[in-house]
Design a protein around this motif. Sequence first.
Motif, PDB file in Angstrom:
ATOM      1  N   SER A  35      -2.465   3.729   4.335  1.00  0.00           N
ATOM      2  CA  SER A  35      -1.611   3.334   3.488  1.00  0.00           C
ATOM      3  C   SER A  35      -0.961   4.213   2.397  1.00  0.00           C
ATOM      4  N   GLY A  36       0.105   3.989   2.148  1.00  0.00           N
ATOM      5  CA  GLY A  36       0.603   4.937   0.916  1.00  0.00           C
ATOM      6  C   GLY A  36       0.404   6.381   1.198  1.00  0.00           C
TER       7      GLY A  36
ATOM      8  N   ASP B  99      -1.751   7.899   2.702  1.00  0.00           N
ATOM      9  CA  ASP B  99      -3.259   8.222   2.777  1.00  0.00           C
ATOM     10  C   ASP B  99      -4.024   7.564   3.963  1.00  0.00           C
TER      11      ASP B  99
ATOM     12  N   GLU C 275     -10.066   4.356  -4.936  1.00  0.00           N
ATOM     13  CA  GLU C 275     -10.519   5.771  -4.118  1.00  0.00           C
ATOM     14  C   GLU C 275     -11.910   5.381  -3.170  1.00  0.00           C
TER      15      GLU C 275
ATOM     16  N   LEU D 186      -7.251  -5.226  -2.993  1.00  0.00           N
ATOM     17  CA  LEU D 186      -8.226  -4.522  -3.202  1.00  0.00           C
ATOM     18  C   LEU D 186      -9.117  -4.735  -4.440  1.00  0.00           C
TER      19      LEU D 186
ATOM     20  N   ASP E 176      -4.171  -1.891  -7.255  1.00  0.00           N
ATOM     21  CA  ASP E 176      -3.066  -1.613  -6.431  1.00  0.00           C
ATOM     22  C   ASP E 176      -3.564  -0.223  -5.552  1.00  0.00           C
ATOM     23  N   ARG E 177      -4.429   0.539  -6.034  1.00  0.00           N
ATOM     24  CA  ARG E 177      -5.339   1.552  -5.294  1.00  0.00           C
ATOM     25  C   ARG E 177      -6.395   1.629  -5.707  1.00  0.00           C
TER      26      ARG E 177
ATOM     27  N   PHE F 254      -7.621   7.469  -0.365  1.00  0.00           N
ATOM     28  CA  PHE F 254      -7.365   6.202  -1.325  1.00  0.00           C
ATOM     29  C   PHE F 254      -6.777   5.251  -0.194  1.00  0.00           C
ATOM     30  N   LEU F 255      -6.751   3.883  -0.792  1.00  0.00           N
ATOM     31  CA  LEU F 255      -6.332   2.675  -0.009  1.00  0.00           C
ATOM     32  C   LEU F 255      -5.285   2.109  -1.003  1.00  0.00           C
ATOM     33  N   HIS F 256      -4.078   1.787  -0.676  1.00  0.00           N
ATOM     34  CA  HIS F 256      -3.108   1.340  -1.413  1.00  0.00           C
ATOM     35  C   HIS F 256      -2.802  -0.184  -0.958  1.00  0.00           C
ATOM     36  N   ARG F 257      -2.413  -0.877  -1.989  1.00  0.00           N
ATOM     37  CA  ARG F 257      -1.993  -2.300  -1.603  1.00  0.00           C
ATOM     38  C   ARG F 257      -0.555  -2.051  -1.178  1.00  0.00           C
TER      39      ARG F 257
ATOM     40  N   ALA G  36       0.386  -1.188   5.636  1.00  0.00           N
ATOM     41  CA  ALA G  36      -0.477  -0.187   5.982  1.00  0.00           C
ATOM     42  C   ALA G  36      -0.398  -0.268   7.491  1.00  0.00           C
TER      43      ALA G  36
END
Length: 190
Positions: free
Chosen positions: A113-114, A116, A42, A14, A39-40, A159-162, A165
């Motif tokens: 992901s995560g 979200d 917004e 990301l 790692d995350r 949010f997108l998380h590493r 997914a």
Amino acid sequence: MVAPYRYEVEILHLLVSPEHAYFGRPRDGAADVPTTDADRVEVVADKGVVGDRFFGKAAHMDAALTLFAAEALEAIADELGAGPFDPLLTRRNVVLRGAELAPLIGEEVVLESGGDAVRLRVGRPAHPCAWMDRVLAPGAHHAMRGRGGLRCRPLTSGFLHRGPATLVSPVPLDPRRAGEAVRRPPSRLP
């Protein structure tokens, strides 16, 4: 209405950078700008990735977030007999593994992901620039054509998380084709 297709993918990187690194002449070298492999991140609807160089820029609303397939970069490295390449050098925001991206042009997708979810409107291909020959390897600019990723407009905030997914797509995808170049003729429409 057809039920959406769900693909298990992995978000590997990301990228967030508040400044452009590639401007001017490639022979002069890239600018030394802060770049984060987060790692995350917004994502804000209609604005992009918080802290990124394209965030809130009117000229980039439909291209505020870029998706890129790791398989494409690996195929380019194999083709050029070089690499492995650092995916962050492509300057794409979301590098993922496990999804063919080209069929998504013009579609709305969701990246979960995560815990979200972020909904994106996939607009157009992210065309490579001549800088790829300098930062990756000679010939990378040409080899990256048709597999440089996709430019997207965030439709929802989140949010997108590493890590693991799910890509929710309205069209079927073939993950085995994630590294293939797909070249489209230029549109005659404005």
